[in-house]
Design a protein around this motif. Structure first.
Motif, PDB file in Angstrom:
ATOM      1  N   GLU A  92      37.303  34.399  27.650  1.00 51.56           N
ATOM      2  CA  GLU A  92      36.989  35.096  28.901  1.00 51.56           C
ATOM      3  C   GLU A  92      37.979  34.739  30.010  1.00 51.56           C
ATOM      4  O   GLU A  92      38.381  35.610  30.797  1.00 51.56           O
ATOM      5  CB  GLU A  92      35.569  34.758  29.344  1.00 51.56           C
ATOM      6  N   LYS A  93      38.352  33.470  30.076  1.00 52.59           N
ATOM      7  CA  LYS A  93      39.146  32.992  31.212  1.00 52.59           C
ATOM      8  C   LYS A  93      40.651  33.040  30.974  1.00 52.59           C
ATOM      9  O   LYS A  93      41.428  33.109  31.933  1.00 52.59           O
ATOM     10  CB  LYS A  93      38.735  31.551  31.550  1.00 52.59           C
ATOM     11  N   PHE A  94      41.095  32.999  29.718  1.00 52.56           N
ATOM     12  CA  PHE A  94      42.528  32.887  29.436  1.00 52.56           C
ATOM     13  C   PHE A  94      42.999  33.896  28.387  1.00 52.56           C
ATOM     14  O   PHE A  94      44.009  33.663  27.722  1.00 52.56           O
ATOM     15  CB  PHE A  94      42.847  31.469  28.924  1.00 52.56           C
ATOM     16  N   HIS A  95      42.307  35.017  28.244  1.00 54.65           N
ATOM     17  CA  HIS A  95      42.630  35.957  27.169  1.00 54.65           C
ATOM     18  C   HIS A  95      44.052  36.489  27.263  1.00 54.65           C
ATOM     19  O   HIS A  95      44.664  36.828  26.234  1.00 54.65           O
ATOM     20  CB  HIS A  95      41.635  37.119  27.165  1.00 54.65           C
ATOM     21  N   ASP A  96      44.603  36.543  28.460  1.00 50.34           N
ATOM     22  CA  ASP A  96      45.967  37.072  28.620  1.00 50.34           C
ATOM     23  C   ASP A  96      47.027  36.103  28.107  1.00 50.34           C
ATOM     24  O   ASP A  96      48.209  36.471  28.000  1.00 50.34           O
ATOM     25  CB  ASP A  96      46.240  37.413  30.086  1.00 50.34           C
ATOM     26  N   ARG A  97      46.622  34.877  27.772  1.00 48.67           N
ATOM     27  CA  ARG A  97      47.567  33.882  27.257  1.00 48.67           C
ATOM     28  C   ARG A  97      47.330  33.561  25.783  1.00 48.67           C
ATOM     29  O   ARG A  97      48.056  32.749  25.203  1.00 48.67           O
ATOM     30  CB  ARG A  97      47.482  32.598  28.097  1.00 48.67           C
ATOM     31  N   MET A  98      46.325  34.189  25.188  1.00 48.99           N
ATOM     32  CA  MET A  98      45.953  33.864  23.818  1.00 48.99           C
ATOM     33  C   MET A  98      46.683  34.738  22.807  1.00 48.99           C
ATOM     34  O   MET A  98      46.855  35.938  23.011  1.00 48.99           O
ATOM     35  CB  MET A  98      44.439  33.998  23.631  1.00 48.99           C
ATOM     36  N   GLN A  99      47.066  34.122  21.689  1.00 47.81           N
ATOM     37  CA  GLN A  99      47.745  34.824  20.603  1.00 47.81           C
ATOM     38  C   GLN A  99      46.812  35.084  19.422  1.00 47.81           C
ATOM     39  O   GLN A  99      46.806  36.166  18.862  1.00 47.81           O
ATOM     40  CB  GLN A  99      48.955  34.009  20.133  1.00 47.81           C
TER      41      GLN A  99
END
Length: 255
Positions: A92-99
């Motif tokens: 939820e908080k860091f989805h834009d950084r997850m691969q």
């Protein structure tokens, strides 16, 4: 663990510690460096009373501090059982950084009724605390339900194993109440995953009575893309079994 170029945050299950990922970390070498985190009330991690129950905002701050300290940009997440609640918060908080997201029989997608009753404010929480501190009648009831075949024997065995000492029962109470705010809107989780480029890998145990495929099927059906692997095991040994499977099939799940 490891010195690979790809960072992976790993969250263990209830009653475990970060070192339960030792075998997994060896399997993922040399591509990954694994940050296996002791969850609160487990291993070396503590949570002050002022921070209980743990909020998503507080957990976000902990993760942000870790990412900054270790100079981590993009990363992947792996979670087993109760660790699923932490993985979904990170999503939820860091989805834009997850691969990548590896969900191994994850809790947090569909919550057990018993968990909801135990953590709901009011008299049910007090009742659960009394069960934890004085469990004799609880175990007698479980045994009776098992004899009537109203409760699966695997669930009874799991409950007995996780609550066979005062220390274990106290950890049950602290964990279930301390993490009660880590709840999720499944539709939001599905939407985040469907709108992202995160590779989703889900591992389940065919004989798992704790987090079964049936409990997660609606969630899985809603995902536009995911890799599902069902292994010939139950809940307790699933993390190790997944490590063994990945050792033999890594080329199929690697980007």
């Amino acid at each position: 663990m490891g010195t690979g170029p790809r960072a992976l945050l790993a969250f263990h299950g209830y009653g475990q510690e970060g070192h339960y990922y030792d075998t997994m970390a060896r399997t993922l070498q040399p591509e990954y460096r694994v940050y296996a985190i002791d969850l609160f009330f487990h291993g070396q991690s503590t949570l002050s009373k002022a921070d209980q129950p743990l909020s998503k905002k507080k957990l976000q701050a902990f993760i942000q501090a870790l990412l900054e300290k270790e100079d981590i940009g993009r990363f992947s997440v792996m979670a087993f059982s109760m660790g699923g609640k932490f993985a979904l918060t990170v999503l939820e908080k860091f989805h834009d950084r997850m691969q990548e997201l590896y969900l191994i029989a994850p809790d947090g997608i569909k919550t057990h009724l018993l968990y909801s009753l135990a953590t709901y404010p009011g008299w049910m929480q007090g009742l659960f605390k009394r069960i934890v501190l004085r469990p004799t009648r609880f175990f007698q009831t479980l045994s009776w339900l098992e004899q009537k075949r109203w409760v699966d024997s695997g669930l009874v065995k799991f409950a007995n194993w996780q609550m066979d000492s005062p220390q274990k029962r106290l950890r049950v109470y602290r964990s279930w109440t301390g993490f009660s705010n880590l709840t999720f809107d499944t539709r939001k989780i599905v939407r985040l995953l469907n709108q992202s480029n995160i590779e989703v890998n889900v591992f389940l145990g065919k004989y798992d009575q704790i987090i079964s495929q049936k409990r997660l099927q609606v969630f899985l059906n809603a995902l536009k893309r995911h890799n599902l692997v069902v292994l010939q095991t139950g809940h307790t040994n699933l993390l190790y079994t997944v490590a063994t499977w990945l050792r033999n099939h890594r080329s199929k799940t690697a980007n």
